[in-house]
Design a protein around this motif. Structure first.
Motif, PDB file in Angstrom:
ATOM      1  N   LYS A 205      12.881   0.147  29.787  1.00  0.00           N
ATOM      2  CA  LYS A 205      12.895  -0.899  28.765  1.00  0.00           C
ATOM      3  C   LYS A 205      12.246  -2.183  29.282  1.00  0.00           C
ATOM      4  N   ASN A 206      12.591  -2.576  30.503  1.00  0.00           N
ATOM      5  CA  ASN A 206      12.025  -3.800  31.083  1.00  0.00           C
ATOM      6  C   ASN A 206      10.512  -3.689  31.244  1.00  0.00           C
ATOM      7  N   LEU A 207      10.056  -2.515  31.714  1.00  0.00           N
ATOM      8  CA  LEU A 207       8.623  -2.320  31.950  1.00  0.00           C
ATOM      9  C   LEU A 207       7.851  -2.295  30.634  1.00  0.00           C
ATOM     10  N   LEU A 208       8.411  -1.642  29.629  1.00  0.00           N
ATOM     11  CA  LEU A 208       7.755  -1.611  28.306  1.00  0.00           C
ATOM     12  C   LEU A 208       7.699  -3.010  27.705  1.00  0.00           C
ATOM     13  N   GLY A 209       8.724  -3.810  27.963  1.00  0.00           N
ATOM     14  CA  GLY A 209       8.697  -5.208  27.524  1.00  0.00           C
ATOM     15  C   GLY A 209       7.572  -5.976  28.187  1.00  0.00           C
TER      16      GLY A 209
ATOM     17  N   ASP B  42       0.213  -6.967  25.840  1.00  0.00           N
ATOM     18  CA  ASP B  42      -0.512  -6.383  24.704  1.00  0.00           C
ATOM     19  C   ASP B  42       0.501  -5.986  23.629  1.00  0.00           C
ATOM     20  N   ARG B  43       0.777  -6.911  22.712  1.00  0.00           N
ATOM     21  CA  ARG B  43       1.843  -6.666  21.722  1.00  0.00           C
ATOM     22  C   ARG B  43       1.445  -5.617  20.704  1.00  0.00           C
ATOM     23  N   ASP B  44       0.152  -5.218  20.667  1.00  0.00           N
ATOM     24  CA  ASP B  44      -0.304  -4.193  19.719  1.00  0.00           C
ATOM     25  C   ASP B  44      -0.362  -2.800  20.346  1.00  0.00           C
ATOM     26  N   ASN B  45       0.206  -2.637  21.542  1.00  0.00           N
ATOM     27  CA  ASN B  45       0.187  -1.341  22.217  1.00  0.00           C
ATOM     28  C   ASN B  45       1.186  -0.402  21.527  1.00  0.00           C
ATOM     29  N   THR B  46       0.661   0.449  20.651  1.00  0.00           N
ATOM     30  CA  THR B  46       1.544   1.287  19.821  1.00  0.00           C
ATOM     31  C   THR B  46       2.316   2.309  20.651  1.00  0.00           C
TER      32      THR B  46
END
Length: 209
Positions: free
Chosen positions: A174-178, A184-188
Motif C-alpha cells: 500500500k505504501n509503495l503504491l501510494g 504518476d496519479r494516472d497510473n491505472t
C-alpha cells in the motif's frame, strides 16, 4: 627507437584498434547487421584475446538469431576470461531462460546482480523467473537495492509492490503504491492494485487478523 619503446607503441596501436573494432561491432549489432558485427567481434578477439567483451558481443548476436548453443559457448568463454563480467552471466541467464531451464537462469541472474546490482535487464529477468518458480525472497532484495539507487523508477516500484502482495505484505504494498501514485496519479495499474490491496486489508481488519 629501442625495442622497449617500439613494443609500447605497437601495444598502444593494438589497444586502440581493439577499442575501435569492438565499438564498431556494437554499432552493427544495434543496426541488426549481425554479419558485419560478427566480423568485427572476431577481429577484436584476435587483436586482444584476453578481453571478454568480443565474446559477449558474439553471444548477443547468436542469441538474437536463436542460436542458443553458440550463444552459450560465447558467454562461457567471456566468463572464463573475466569471472567478474556481469553481462556474460546475464547472457547465460537469458539462454537458460529461453531453453526453459529456470533454475539455471535464476542462478545466473543472481550471479549477474551480485556483480552489478544496477543491471535492470537482469533484474526484470529475475522477476520473470521468480514469478514462474514462486520464489520471491531474492528478487525482493534486489528490487529494494535497485530502488535505493533509482527511487523514482515506477515500473520497478510496481513490480516490488506486486511481489509484496504475493507475499501478503499488504501495508508495504500500500505504501509503495501510494508512492507510485504521488509520482504518476494516472497510473491505472497502480490504482487497480491499490484498490485490491485496500479491499484485502479491510477484509483482514473485519476478520480481526
Amino acid at each position: 627507437m629501442d625495442k622497449k619503446n617500439k613494443d609500447i607503441i605497437e601495444q598502444e596501436n593494438t589497444d586502440q584498434n581493439y577499442e575501435e573494432t569492438q565499438k564498431l561491432g556494437d554499432y552493427y549489432t544495434s543496426l541488426g547487421d549481425y554479419n558485419q558485427a560478427q566480423k568485427c567481434y572476431e577481429k577484436a578477439a584476435s587483436l586482444n584475446p584476453d578481453e571478454a567483451a568480443p565474446y559477449v558481443g558474439l553471444g548477443i548476436i547468436d542469441f538474437q538469431q536463436d542460436l542458443l548453443d553458440n550463444a552459450e559457448i560465447a558467454f562461457r568463454v567471456a566468463c572464463r576470461l573475466a569471472p567478474d563480467c556481469s553481462r556474460a552471466y546475464a547472457g547465460l541467464a537469458m539462454v537458460a531462460q529461453k531453453k526453459g531451464d529456470y533454475e539455471k537462469a535464476f542462478e545466473m541472474y543472481l550471479k549477474c546482480l551480485e556483480l552489478n546490482t544496477d543491471n535492470l535487464n537482469a533484474l526484470l529477468g529475475l522477476f520473470q523467473i521468480s514469478c514462474k518458480m514462486g520464489s520471491f525472497g531474492k528478487i525482493i532484495h534486489y528490487l529494494q537495492v535497485y530502488l535505493d539507487m533509482h527511487p523514482q523508477d515506477s515500473s520497478v516500484m510496481f513490480s516490488l509492490a506486486a511481489l509484496y502482495v504475493k507475499e501478503g505484505r499488504l501495508e508495504q504494498a500500500k505504501n509503495l503504491l501510494g508512492d507510485i501514485l504521488s509520482l504518476d496519479r494516472d497510473n491505472t495499474d497502480a490504482v487497480n492494485l491499490l484498490e485490491e490491496v485496500n479491499h484485502s486489508l479491510t477484509k483482514k481488519q473485519m476478520a480481526g487478523v
